[in-house]
Design a protein around this motif. Sequence first.
Motif, short mmCIF file in Angstrom:
data_model
loop_
_atom_site.label_atom_id
_atom_site.label_comp_id
_atom_site.label_asym_id
_atom_site.label_seq_id
_atom_site.Cartn_x
_atom_site.Cartn_y
_atom_site.Cartn_z
N VAL A 1 138.78 -0.60 65.96
CA VAL A 1 139.26 -0.49 67.33
C VAL A 1 138.31 0.49 68.02
CG1 VAL A 1 141.15 0.19 68.85
CG2 VAL A 1 141.64 -0.94 66.65
N LEU A 2 137.48 -0.04 68.90
CA LEU A 2 136.46 0.76 69.57
C LEU A 2 136.97 1.23 70.92
CD1 LEU A 2 133.25 -1.34 68.81
CD2 LEU A 2 134.29 0.46 67.44
N GLY A 3 136.78 2.52 71.19
CA GLY A 3 137.16 3.08 72.48
C GLY A 3 136.04 2.93 73.49
N PRO A 4 136.25 3.43 74.69
CA PRO A 4 135.21 3.34 75.73
C PRO A 4 133.97 4.15 75.36
CG PRO A 4 137.05 4.72 76.46
CD PRO A 4 137.49 4.07 75.20
N ALA A 5 132.81 3.52 75.53
CA ALA A 5 131.55 4.16 75.19
C ALA A 5 131.03 4.99 76.36
CB ALA A 5 130.52 3.11 74.79
N THR A 6 130.39 6.10 76.04
CA THR A 6 129.78 6.94 77.08
C THR A 6 128.33 7.20 76.70
OG1 THR A 6 130.60 8.92 75.96
CG2 THR A 6 131.93 8.06 77.77
N ALA A 7 127.46 7.09 77.70
CA ALA A 7 126.02 7.26 77.47
C ALA A 7 125.61 8.69 77.77
CB ALA A 7 125.23 6.29 78.33
N GLY A 8 124.80 9.26 76.87
CA GLY A 8 124.25 10.58 77.11
C GLY A 8 123.02 10.49 78.01
N ARG A 9 122.52 11.64 78.42
CA ARG A 9 121.33 11.66 79.27
C ARG A 9 120.11 11.17 78.50
NH1 ARG A 9 120.49 17.38 81.99
NH2 ARG A 9 118.66 16.18 82.72
N SER B 1 110.39 1.87 76.37
CA SER B 1 111.00 2.53 75.20
C SER B 1 110.63 4.01 75.13
CB SER B 1 110.55 1.83 73.90
OG SER B 1 110.94 0.48 73.89
N SER B 2 110.27 4.57 76.25
CA SER B 2 109.80 5.96 76.26
C SER B 2 110.93 6.98 76.33
CB SER B 2 108.82 6.18 77.42
OG SER B 2 109.44 5.85 78.65
N TYR B 3 112.18 6.50 76.55
CA TYR B 3 113.33 7.39 76.61
C TYR B 3 114.39 6.92 75.61
CZ TYR B 3 111.59 9.77 80.75
OH TYR B 3 110.84 10.52 81.62
N LEU B 4 115.11 7.89 75.08
CA LEU B 4 116.17 7.59 74.11
C LEU B 4 117.47 8.16 74.62
CD1 LEU B 4 116.05 7.84 70.26
CD2 LEU B 4 117.84 9.07 71.49
N SER B 5 118.51 7.35 74.56
CA SER B 5 119.85 7.78 74.96
C SER B 5 120.81 7.59 73.79
CB SER B 5 120.36 6.98 76.16
OG SER B 5 119.54 7.17 77.28
N GLU B 6 121.62 8.59 73.51
CA GLU B 6 122.66 8.48 72.49
C GLU B 6 123.96 8.08 73.17
OE1 GLU B 6 123.29 11.21 68.79
OE2 GLU B 6 124.62 11.96 70.37
N VAL B 7 124.58 7.06 72.62
CA VAL B 7 125.84 6.57 73.17
C VAL B 7 126.97 6.90 72.20
CG1 VAL B 7 127.14 4.50 73.83
CG2 VAL B 7 124.74 4.75 74.51
N GLU B 8 128.02 7.49 72.71
CA GLU B 8 129.15 7.91 71.86
C GLU B 8 130.28 6.90 71.99
OE1 GLU B 8 130.40 12.23 71.29
OE2 GLU B 8 131.96 11.45 72.64
N ASP C 1 113.44 2.86 79.72
CA ASP C 1 112.39 3.51 80.51
C ASP C 1 112.91 4.75 81.23
OD1 ASP C 1 114.00 2.51 82.49
OD2 ASP C 1 112.53 1.10 83.28
N GLY C 2 114.17 5.09 80.96
CA GLY C 2 114.76 6.29 81.57
C GLY C 2 115.43 6.03 82.89
N ASN C 3 115.33 4.83 83.41
CA ASN C 3 115.89 4.53 84.73
C ASN C 3 117.01 3.49 84.67
OD1 ASN C 3 114.06 6.24 86.22
ND2 ASN C 3 112.46 4.72 85.73
N GLU C 4 117.36 3.01 83.51
CA GLU C 4 118.38 1.98 83.41
C GLU C 4 119.77 2.57 83.66
OE1 GLU C 4 118.20 -0.27 79.86
OE2 GLU C 4 116.13 -0.94 80.16
N SER C 5 120.66 1.72 84.10
CA SER C 5 122.04 2.15 84.35
C SER C 5 122.74 2.47 83.03
CB SER C 5 122.81 1.05 85.08
OG SER C 5 122.97 -0.08 84.22
N ASP C 6 123.83 3.24 83.13
CA ASP C 6 124.61 3.56 81.93
C ASP C 6 125.13 2.29 81.26
OD1 ASP C 6 124.16 6.21 82.29
OD2 ASP C 6 126.23 6.73 82.86
N ASP C 7 125.55 1.33 82.05
CA ASP C 7 126.08 0.09 81.47
C ASP C 7 125.01 -0.63 80.65
OD1 ASP C 7 128.54 0.52 82.56
OD2 ASP C 7 128.27 -0.86 84.25
N ALA C 8 123.77 -0.65 81.17
CA ALA C 8 122.68 -1.32 80.45
C ALA C 8 122.34 -0.57 79.17
CB ALA C 8 121.45 -1.42 81.35
#
Length: 309
Positions: free
Chosen positions: A116-124, A138-145, A180-187
């Motif tokens: 059962v997965l809860g709502p995901a949140t994207a880090g900076r 692929s020059s930026y990395l975001s951790e999603v919780e 690329d560091g500019n994508e939306s949180d949803d993407a």
Amino acid sequence: MILSACLSFMAVSCGPSSFTMDVEMRDVSRSGLDLGMKTFSVVYIDNGDRTDSSFAASAAEGFAQKLESEYFSGEKVIGVYRLDSMPGAVYSSKDTLLNLLMDVSTDVVFVMEPPVLGPATAGRPEKVKTGGNIPADSSYLSEVEVPFSVSLHVYDSMNKADSVFSFAGHSKVRPVAYSDGNESDDAVIATALDAIGEPAAVIGRKLAESFVSTWKNESYSIIYYDGDRWLEAAVAASDYRWKEALDIWIELTGTNNLQKRSCAEYNIAVACYMLGETGLALEWLDRSDADCPVYQSRSLRQKISSRTK
């Protein structure tokens, strides 16, 4: 089983002598289940959701890998099976697990329900720091919780309780996404969820830790006489070569001397116990007691009986 023994044979009389071995024995897991010397299968329920399915499949594989490393020296022997989710199915039901057990033909079956997965949140997004040319996308990395909860059910056909044991847990998994560091949180979240399998496998390995054997130190006595075959068997036992020692002791039961035969039978009981054959161990101990009881018998019987309750 880990064995350490320091054995020094001295000149002995015509009567029996003995030495004590300190042996670390597998004990029950933190879950309360004793899974040593058993075969396992892992079944994960697939509810058809892409992310849930990726999580469940990877967690099941990680779960099996951990058990293989602990019980089978890393050999890939645990079957991992996918089962389509069925409306109204109760996966904690004994009948359900019994049917699955018959299908997979193992001693123990683990059934992992869909997460059962809860709502995901994207880090900076963080700039990737590494040498070489990195593609711009692929020059930026975001951790999603992603918070999650899981339910796991176990049926052990050799457990005298004859019931299903259920376990549940919750935590957070953190897949990553490159951008690329500019994508939306949803993407970013969508990309990370496509990569949820790798951290889910880690979760599976952590879940399996509750089913890994604990260890406890126990002492066992081996009886021997002055004679080549008796000493050969004793040395084999001290080197953890139980099958070799057992074969010699069986040979040594071919005597009309009841005391010697009883001592050999007692030793055979020890060897059978070390090899995981508790039923045979008790049978040989019964023979020893019938021929000529040795004082070490009671302690061994108590140890064996505690494993067969």
